[in-house]
Scaffold this active site. Structure first.
Site: not given
Ligand SMILES: Cc1ncc(C[n+]2csc(CCOP(=O)(O)OP(=O)(O)O)c2C)c(N)n1
Ligand SMILES: [Mg+2]
Lengths: 325, 324
Positions: B51, B120
């Protein structure tokens, strides 16, 4: 694929038990979520169990870890109490966070589990602080950051790897590369396919392992732990794995992934792999497996019963703990 | 008139503006499928989870003649971009003497109700109101959403669209023809004479329900929806309070240094309005705590129609401050 290890059969069976516990716990959490007994949002770790268990088996009780939004597996592998976990998901007073946190925020500082975290990459700096604390304590403790492929693109990953390398912190950075961040494929957002390759930029070892091979994960983690304990500094371990379920358990949540890809990864089930290995060694038979499964299921049923019997918090407890005494 | 959901109204506004102006492009983690389908990957970018980086990238592109839409999804996720928002986007036009403009739309969902705990469920708009150089709005209906988003996209400043997560699926009439709603214009959602309720987003609907209930007892409630937080339509708020003499402010955020505090100040610092007040101003807000997960606790924290009714009764029963 054959797994190889020099861990004792008892230890291997214990790993199987933990991996099964994670899976059954989440199957139940998912069902109870859809039944409306668990609220908010639940992210399942199913398919990735070998990572948490492989790494945590290489740790001691005084070592610390931090988790992500997908945290149940890390909690269980570090030894969290299923009763208090399930009670937290149920929003009860007896839960780990007294019903204030839910699935995304389970923590047990007493066992060195510094919390699941709803902010992607939010835990990486916090647990690097635990690494600094371990270094200052001087008792040979290490700290482990679990995070996703998505988090590996965020600033804190890069900033902390550099600091940890420069300060030789006793850190292990474990990237759980399940190839997706929510609905977006890693291939769309990563310049290089291997997150581990980035370690070179910080002058630390970067290791790619099969994240569905619990022994391979364990071996890589053990090496990193030795290095960290002896003052050698941090290691980045990238575990290639896959989540079986959608990003969250939310109803109607789309899963844009290719179904054939999902099925192919299910055939590389880390639990089935370990089970087959134990059987091939003659260390597990049907009654043995039934005993492990039975133990897991009775612990899980006890956790659900505990959660269901526990009271909800009182409304006035909403204002407790805003500030420490 | 046809109906759209709150969320569909936002997407329709964005798609129409993107058709009109090729300088508009969209960035978010996870590309939004309907926009991606129509406009392709060049204009609808799936970013890494960065972000801070893609907010800054938006600022840079804006200063170079583009009109980026930066979708943080939940307001929660923009906190990692605070430097870019506060130190850069808000100040850059002013600091450089107005040389170039930085037209940007930021999108951020706010609010609770989802039982998704402290990180959240946030409503931190007053933090942003406190930063000079940012415009922002928080609509309560699909109609307002569409009109405000269109205006914001055409505005030459950074504008934040705060969007209530509780209202995403709520339907309402939206005309077919093109229209815009100016920033800084409140909307009187219900006329009344006994008490003014200034409410935002979801609480506009709760206030409407409260007003309906109280009408049965002959209590006449006026509901003012500011819609835009910056610039705030002080005139509409003050003239409503001058008419009714009583003010209740309903906000899903906590009260401390909040939107509700600003509205209370706007009313009480104006001599003509202050002179007409028949009762102390009442705020009906969330408790000043991080939002808890368990439903019992979440319910205890957020205001709702019943608490608005209680607030209204309190100001109706109250003595005039001078007479107290
Ligand atoms: C700073 C931030 N941006 C966006 C999100 C929304 N979000 C939650 S989980 C996720 C994906 C995370 O992907 P990854 O790090 O690969 O973990 P996985 O879910 O695959 O275990 C996103 C974009 C968030 N929680 N925090
Ligand atoms: Mg991932």
């Amino acid at each position: 694929m054959a797994l190889s290890t020099n861990l004792s059969p008892d230890k291997q069976r214990e790993m199987l038990r933990q991996m099964l516990t994670i899976r059954r716990f989440e199957e139940r959490a998912s069902a109870d979520y859809l039944a409306g007994k668990i609220y908010g949002v639940v992210h399942c770790y199913i398919g990735e169990e070998a990572v948490a268990v492989g790494v945590c088996t290489a740790l001691g009780g005084n070592d610390r870890i931090i988790s992500t939004h997908r945290g149940h597996g890390h909690c269980i592998a570090k030894g969290a109490d299923l009763n208090r976990m399930m009670a937290e998901l149920y929003g009860r007073q007896t839960g780990y966070c007294k019903g204030k946190g839910g699935s995304m925020h389970i923590a047990d500082f007493g066992i060195g589990m510094l919390g699941a975290n709803g902010i992607v990459a939010g835990g990486i700096s916090i647990v690097t602080g635990a690494g600094l604390a371990a270094q200052m304590e001087g008792k040979g403790g290490v700290a482990v950051s679990f995070f996703g492929d998505g988090a590996s693109n965020a600033g804190p990953f890069h900033e902390c790897l550099n600091i940890a390398a420069a300060w030789k912190l006793p850190m292990i950075y474990v990237c759980e590369n399940n190839m997706y961040a929510a609905q977006t494929a890693a291939a769309q957002t990563h310049a290089l396919p291997d997150v581990a390759a980035r370690a070179a930029g910080y002058g630390i070892p970067g290791i790619v392992v099969d994240g569905n091979d619990v022994f391979a994960v364990h071996q890589a983690a053990s090496g990193a732990v030795d290095r960290a304990r002896s003052g050698g500094g941090p290691t980045l371990i990238e575990c290639k794995t896959y989540r079986w379920r959608a990003h969250t358990e939310r109803k109607g949540q789309p899963d844009p992934r290719d179904q054939a890809e999902v099925e192919a990864w299910k055939r590389k089930d880390p639990i089935a792999l370990l089970e087959r290995q134990l059987r091939d060694q003659g260390e597990l038979d049907d009654p043995g497996l039934r005993a492990i499964e039975g133990g897991v299921m009775s612990a899980l049923e006890a956790a659900v019963a505990f959660a269901e019997a526990s009271p909800f918090p009182l409304p006035e407890q909403a204002t407790d703990d805003v500030f420490a005494a | 008139m046809r109906e759209l959901t709150y969320n569909e109204a936002a997407l329709e506004a964005i798609a129409e503006e993107m058709r009109r102006d090729p300088k508009i492009f969209y960035m978010s983690t996870d590309a939004l499928p309907p926009l991606l389908k129509e406009f392709g990957e060049q204009r609808v970018k799936a970013t890494p989870i960065t972000e801070a980086a893609f907010t800054g990238i938006g600022i840079g592109a804006a200063g170079c003649g583009f009109r980026p839409i930066v979708d943080w999804r939940q307001v929660t996720f923009c906190f990692v971009a605070m430097d870019q928002i506060v130190n850069q986007a808000a100040k850059i036009h002013y600091m450089f003497g107005g040389q170039v403009t930085f037209p940007m739309l930021f999108r951020a969902s706010v609010g609770g109700g989802g039982l998704v705990a402290a990180q959240h469920s946030q409503s931190p708009y007053s933090m942003f109101m406190n930063v000079a150089g940012l415009k922002m709005f928080l609509p309560s209906t699909p109609y307002d959403m569409k009109g405000l988003i269109k205006t914001a996209i055409r505005d030459n400043n950074p504008v934040i669209s705060f969007e209530s997560s509780r209202l995403m699926g709520r339907r309402g009439p939206v005309p077919d023809e093109d229209y815009t709603i100016p920033l800084g214009q409140a909307d009187v959602k219900r006329e009344g004479s006994d008490v003014t309720v200034v409410a935002l987003a979801w609480l506009v609907h709760e206030a409407l329900a409260a007003a309906e209930e109280l009408a049965k007892e002959g209590i006449s409630v006026e509901i003012v929806d500011p819609r835009t937080l910056v610039p705030l339509d002080k005139d509409t708020i003050r003239s409503s309070v001058r008419k009714t003499g009583r003010l209740v402010i309903a906000d899903e955020a906590g009260p401390t240094a909040g939107f509700s505090a600003e509205v209370a100040a706007v009313v009480t610092e104006d001599a003509a309005t202050f002179a007409r007040l028949k009762a102390p101003v009442k705020r009906v807000c969330a408790l000043q705590v991080p939002i808890p997960y368990s439903p019992v606790l979440e319910n205890a924290v957020f205001p709702d129609r019943n608490r608005i009714i209680a607030g209204i009764r309190e100001v109706l029963d109250a003595k005039q401050p001078a007479a107290a």
